[in-house]
Design a protein around this motif. Sequence first.
Motif, PDB file in Angstrom:
ATOM      1  N   GLU A 166      -0.207   1.149   7.784  1.00 59.74           N
ATOM      2  CA  GLU A 166      -0.127   0.159   6.698  1.00 59.74           C
ATOM      3  C   GLU A 166       0.405   0.766   5.400  1.00 59.74           C
ATOM      4  O   GLU A 166       0.778   0.026   4.489  1.00 59.74           O
ATOM      5  N   ILE A 167       0.419   2.082   5.288  1.00 61.14           N
ATOM      6  CA  ILE A 167       1.017   2.733   4.109  1.00 61.14           C
ATOM      7  C   ILE A 167       2.527   2.728   4.295  1.00 61.14           C
ATOM      8  O   ILE A 167       3.056   3.313   5.244  1.00 61.14           O
ATOM      9  N   TYR A 225      -3.528   4.848  -2.404  1.00 57.94           N
ATOM     10  CA  TYR A 225      -4.323   5.890  -1.764  1.00 57.94           C
ATOM     11  C   TYR A 225      -4.037   7.202  -2.501  1.00 57.94           C
ATOM     12  O   TYR A 225      -2.935   7.747  -2.407  1.00 57.94           O
ATOM     13  N   GLU A 276      -8.154   4.101  -3.876  1.00 51.58           N
ATOM     14  CA  GLU A 276      -9.024   4.802  -2.935  1.00 51.58           C
ATOM     15  C   GLU A 276      -8.737   6.298  -3.029  1.00 51.58           C
ATOM     16  O   GLU A 276      -7.623   6.741  -2.766  1.00 51.58           O
ATOM     17  N   HIS A 301      -1.062  -3.727  -4.156  1.00 49.66           N
ATOM     18  CA  HIS A 301      -2.444  -3.953  -3.747  1.00 49.66           C
ATOM     19  C   HIS A 301      -3.308  -2.699  -3.853  1.00 49.66           C
ATOM     20  O   HIS A 301      -4.308  -2.678  -4.562  1.00 49.66           O
ATOM     21  N   THR A 302      -2.939  -1.613  -3.115  1.00 49.88           N
ATOM     22  CA  THR A 302      -3.807  -0.433  -3.017  1.00 49.88           C
ATOM     23  C   THR A 302      -2.993   0.842  -3.179  1.00 49.88           C
ATOM     24  O   THR A 302      -1.887   0.950  -2.636  1.00 49.88           O
ATOM     25  N   SER A 315       3.017  -0.298  -6.581  1.00 50.50           N
ATOM     26  CA  SER A 315       2.033  -0.831  -5.639  1.00 50.50           C
ATOM     27  C   SER A 315       1.643  -2.255  -6.014  1.00 50.50           C
ATOM     28  O   SER A 315       1.499  -2.582  -7.194  1.00 50.50           O
ATOM     29  N   ARG A 332       0.852  -1.196   0.000  1.00 47.23           N
ATOM     30  CA  ARG A 332       0.000   0.000   0.000  1.00 47.23           C
ATOM     31  C   ARG A 332       0.883   1.240   0.000  1.00 47.23           C
ATOM     32  O   ARG A 332       1.818   1.336   0.811  1.00 47.23           O
ATOM     33  N   ASN A 358      -6.405  -1.695  -6.411  1.00 48.12           N
ATOM     34  CA  ASN A 358      -7.476  -0.948  -5.769  1.00 48.12           C
ATOM     35  C   ASN A 358      -7.029   0.504  -5.641  1.00 48.12           C
ATOM     36  O   ASN A 358      -5.904   0.778  -5.220  1.00 48.12           O
TER      37      ASN A 358
END
Length: 471
Positions: free
Chosen positions: A261-262, A201, A243, A198-199, A196, A171, A241
């Motif tokens: 988690e970032i 932001y 967000e 997974h995700t 990345s 992330r 993903n």
Amino acid sequence: PPPAAPPFSMRAALIPIPLAFAPRDTLPAWSSQLAGALEAALACSTLSRVYLYFCGGWAAAPLTKESIRALSIAYDCLPPAGAQLDVVPLLPSAGWSPSCLGSLADLSTLLLTEAPEACPETERAVSELAEVRRVANLPPLQTVITPGGVPPPVMARPDAGNPDGYLEYARLAVGGTFDRLHAGHRLLLAVSALASAHTVYLGVTGDELLAKKANAQLLWPFEKRAAVAADFIRLVKPALNVEVSALLDPQAPPKAATMAEISALVISRETTAGGAKVVEMRKARGIDAPLTLVLVDLVGAASQSSDAMKLSSSLLREVEAVALASNVSSEDTKRSASEREDTQMPRETKIRRRTDETCAELGLPRPAAHAAEATEKQPASDHQSMYDKGDKREGRINHRASYAFYAVASHVAFQPRGTQPTARVVAGGVLLVLKLLLEVPSWFSTLPEGSVSNSRAQLDHAKGEASMPAR
């Protein structure tokens, strides 16, 4: 799976780039070929997107600081006029293979930097791409071999700041304004997608914080800026993903400073100080998990220093503002000339022109007085009406009726909304009477020659009786 197809009006080209990595601080061998292909794509008005398919070499492995440098050089190959061209890097490490490329619905052209047989990697990718489209019953791609172009200037691209090894994080976060998405934005977002696993932001500056920007009235709204940036990330790496959140308070800490988690923050080299501040904010909040700063080069800049002139949204808005001001001034010039011509026009000519325009809008015939004036210079015939050759008094009455006709027609045509129906009916009735009055002289022109002569005799007889003394 490949992303959803864009609107039918959009067309895209694919440029396969076989990779052979070059020594540090020099340009790779494909840079001049890519510059020529991008110039050819920019010259084609039907192309709105260009896919860069890096095949072989480092493109099959996770992201490294060397691959970030290569992507930066690729975006620097864009000519200045193509700063906003939608250039999308597609890498095998992000899940793109020739079979996935073949199913892109907007793909229409294949731009090759050299003949396919000159490179086994390119020949294999092109043949597999053609086979996939044939099986999917898609039309074959138009193939164009482009000449070489002018490569970007050689500059020192520092690697300091990016760690060695693979840059891959579950992330990570990235932020910006993302107004008028240009090559610099696309490089930043592409590196974020490729780094990345997974995700992502994505923080986008809210409209409230941009109110004092230069040419703020031309800024894209938040919804558009956020959607364009998020769609680009998903296009580079469809499995991610994304967000999206709005950055509304400059004093509030970003998610990278509050979420343990970032593990990485992608920034441009000019914002290194801001990235270091986010790291300090994490430590102040008691977050022990490290935050890696992934640095991205500036695009379209003379150097990589923080004070270097670079491609920016502010510059693009300024160019657009100048173009809009130029268009407005030209329209004002045309309007002033029209008003000056209207001012110098005689009053009677102006009334006649407005009368004719109003009649044309209402679908009514042109007043007879105006038609008579247009034909008064023509030679007289034996079948002319009494209005054309007879009593001048009839002409004066008809001429005044034309002005009255114009006044009532304008009143009916431009009645404001909400006017009482009775007033409109009365005005319409007066208009009908005036219309009949204007058409009376034309009835005499349809009479036989004898009838006209008899009518003239009766008129002369009537005049004689009128001159006798009254009994």
